[in-house]
Scaffold this motif. Structure first.
Motif, PDB file in Angstrom:
ATOM      1  N   MET A 131       6.060   4.702   2.569  1.00 50.59           N
ATOM      2  CA  MET A 131       5.920   5.365   4.494  1.00 50.59           C
ATOM      3  C   MET A 131       4.998   4.651   4.955  1.00 50.59           C
ATOM      4  N   PRO A 132       5.886   4.209   6.428  1.00 53.41           N
ATOM      5  CA  PRO A 132       5.237   3.320   7.412  1.00 53.41           C
ATOM      6  C   PRO A 132       3.773   3.589   7.887  1.00 53.41           C
ATOM      7  N   THR A 133       2.786   2.384   8.079  1.00 49.91           N
ATOM      8  CA  THR A 133       0.891   3.684   8.311  1.00 49.91           C
ATOM      9  C   THR A 133       1.714   3.838  10.095  1.00 49.91           C
ATOM     10  N   SER A 134       1.131   5.228  10.213  1.00 51.32           N
ATOM     11  CA  SER A 134       1.157   5.642  11.520  1.00 51.32           C
ATOM     12  C   SER A 134      -0.246   5.445  12.584  1.00 51.32           C
ATOM     13  N   ILE A 135       0.016   5.239  13.164  1.00 54.74           N
ATOM     14  CA  ILE A 135      -1.841   4.439  14.448  1.00 54.74           C
ATOM     15  C   ILE A 135      -1.237   5.299  15.729  1.00 54.74           C
ATOM     16  N   ARG A 136      -2.604   5.921  15.982  1.00 55.50           N
ATOM     17  CA  ARG A 136      -2.751   6.490  17.624  1.00 55.50           C
ATOM     18  C   ARG A 136      -4.128   5.995  18.082  1.00 55.50           C
ATOM     19  N   THR A 137      -3.866   6.950  19.186  1.00 50.60           N
ATOM     20  CA  THR A 137      -4.922   6.310  20.205  1.00 50.60           C
ATOM     21  C   THR A 137      -6.353   7.487  19.447  1.00 50.60           C
ATOM     22  N   LEU A 138      -7.483   7.122  19.159  1.00 49.67           N
ATOM     23  CA  LEU A 138      -8.550   7.311  19.018  1.00 49.67           C
ATOM     24  C   LEU A 138      -9.156   8.065  19.950  1.00 49.67           C
ATOM     25  N   SER A 139      -9.554   9.088  19.980  1.00 49.49           N
ATOM     26  CA  SER A 139     -10.280  10.157  21.399  1.00 49.49           C
ATOM     27  C   SER A 139     -11.675  10.311  20.612  1.00 49.49           C
ATOM     28  N   THR A 140     -12.009  11.142  21.359  1.00 48.67           N
ATOM     29  CA  THR A 140     -13.588  11.402  20.620  1.00 48.67           C
ATOM     30  C   THR A 140     -13.631  12.433  19.652  1.00 48.67           C
ATOM     31  N   ALA A 141     -12.777  13.086  19.369  1.00 49.99           N
ATOM     32  CA  ALA A 141     -12.667  13.977  18.285  1.00 49.99           C
ATOM     33  C   ALA A 141     -12.656  13.163  17.225  1.00 49.99           C
ATOM     34  N   ASP A 142     -12.683  12.012  17.101  1.00 47.10           N
ATOM     35  CA  ASP A 142     -12.177  10.838  16.218  1.00 47.10           C
ATOM     36  C   ASP A 142     -13.493  10.141  15.847  1.00 47.10           C
ATOM     37  N   LEU A 143     -14.422  10.732  16.375  1.00 45.26           N
ATOM     38  CA  LEU A 143     -15.678   9.704  16.644  1.00 45.26           C
ATOM     39  C   LEU A 143     -16.284  10.164  14.894  1.00 45.26           C
TER      40      LEU A 143
END
Length: 192
Positions: free
Chosen positions: A1-13
């Motif tokens: 399965m390909p790696t999925s990348i998304r924009t970092l958010s404040t919730a991810d800090l």
């Protein structure tokens, strides 16, 4: 399965700073300029400061959806941190702050392409090394910079990283030795 990348958010800090702390706990640069006591906590906290106060408001940062890798870029005109944030950075570097200051002074003379963004950080958890996650993060982030027509530069203090960055079009433009036992390579990647 390909790696999925998304924009970092404040919730991810929290997760992002933990990933980068783990990734950089044995890195030559951080070993050299971040105090040894509570080393992992210091690195994780520094990464959080940089993500929260620089990358999120001014640059671009991405995380994979499994929460194992992070990459962040900063534009050339990123504002200096506030006095409060700077004081926190000073505190976190601890007794190795003088090394950082001397290194930054020397490195400030190294060439940077006009208008280029800096690859400020990229890291994966130790268990994700060798899985292609770092490559996926690089592809994603550099594709976004290419779309906007931005050149990019970076510094690395690990020679084994050079081939990875060269695969993405970076070339070494300078190499310096700091304090006799730490090397830093400045690399440039021209806009597409």
């Amino acid at each position: 399965m390909p790696t999925s990348i998304r924009t970092l958010s404040t919730a991810d800090l929290d997760r992002a700073s933990q990933i980068l702390g783990e990734a950089f706990t044995d890195y030559p640069w951080t070993n050299w300029c971040v105090a040894e006591d509570a080393h992992l906590d210091r690195i994780s906290s520094l990464q959080r400061v940089y993500l929260e106060h620089m990358a999120l408001p001014h640059g671009s940062a991405y995380i994979d959806t499994t929460g194992n890798g992070v990459i962040a870029f900063l534009p050339p005109e990123t504002p200096a941190p506030t006095a409060e944030v700077s004081a926190r950075i000073v505190e976190l570097h601890g007794d190795r702050l003088d090394r950082l200051m001397a290194a930054e002074e020397r490195m400030s003379t190294l060439p940077v392409p006009d208008g280029a963004w800096v690859l400020a950080t990229i890291g994966t958890t130790p268990r994700s090394r060798g899985t292609g996650l770092g490559t996926a993060l690089m592809k994603h982030g550099l594709t976004e910079l290419d779309r906007a027509g931005h050149a990019c530069w970076l510094d690395t203090s690990t020679e084994r990283n050079l081939p990875l960055y060269q695969r993405f079009g970076f070339t070494v433009v300078e190499h310096i030795a700091l304090d006799g036992d730490l090397s830093v390579w400045r690399m440039h990647r021209r806009e597409p």
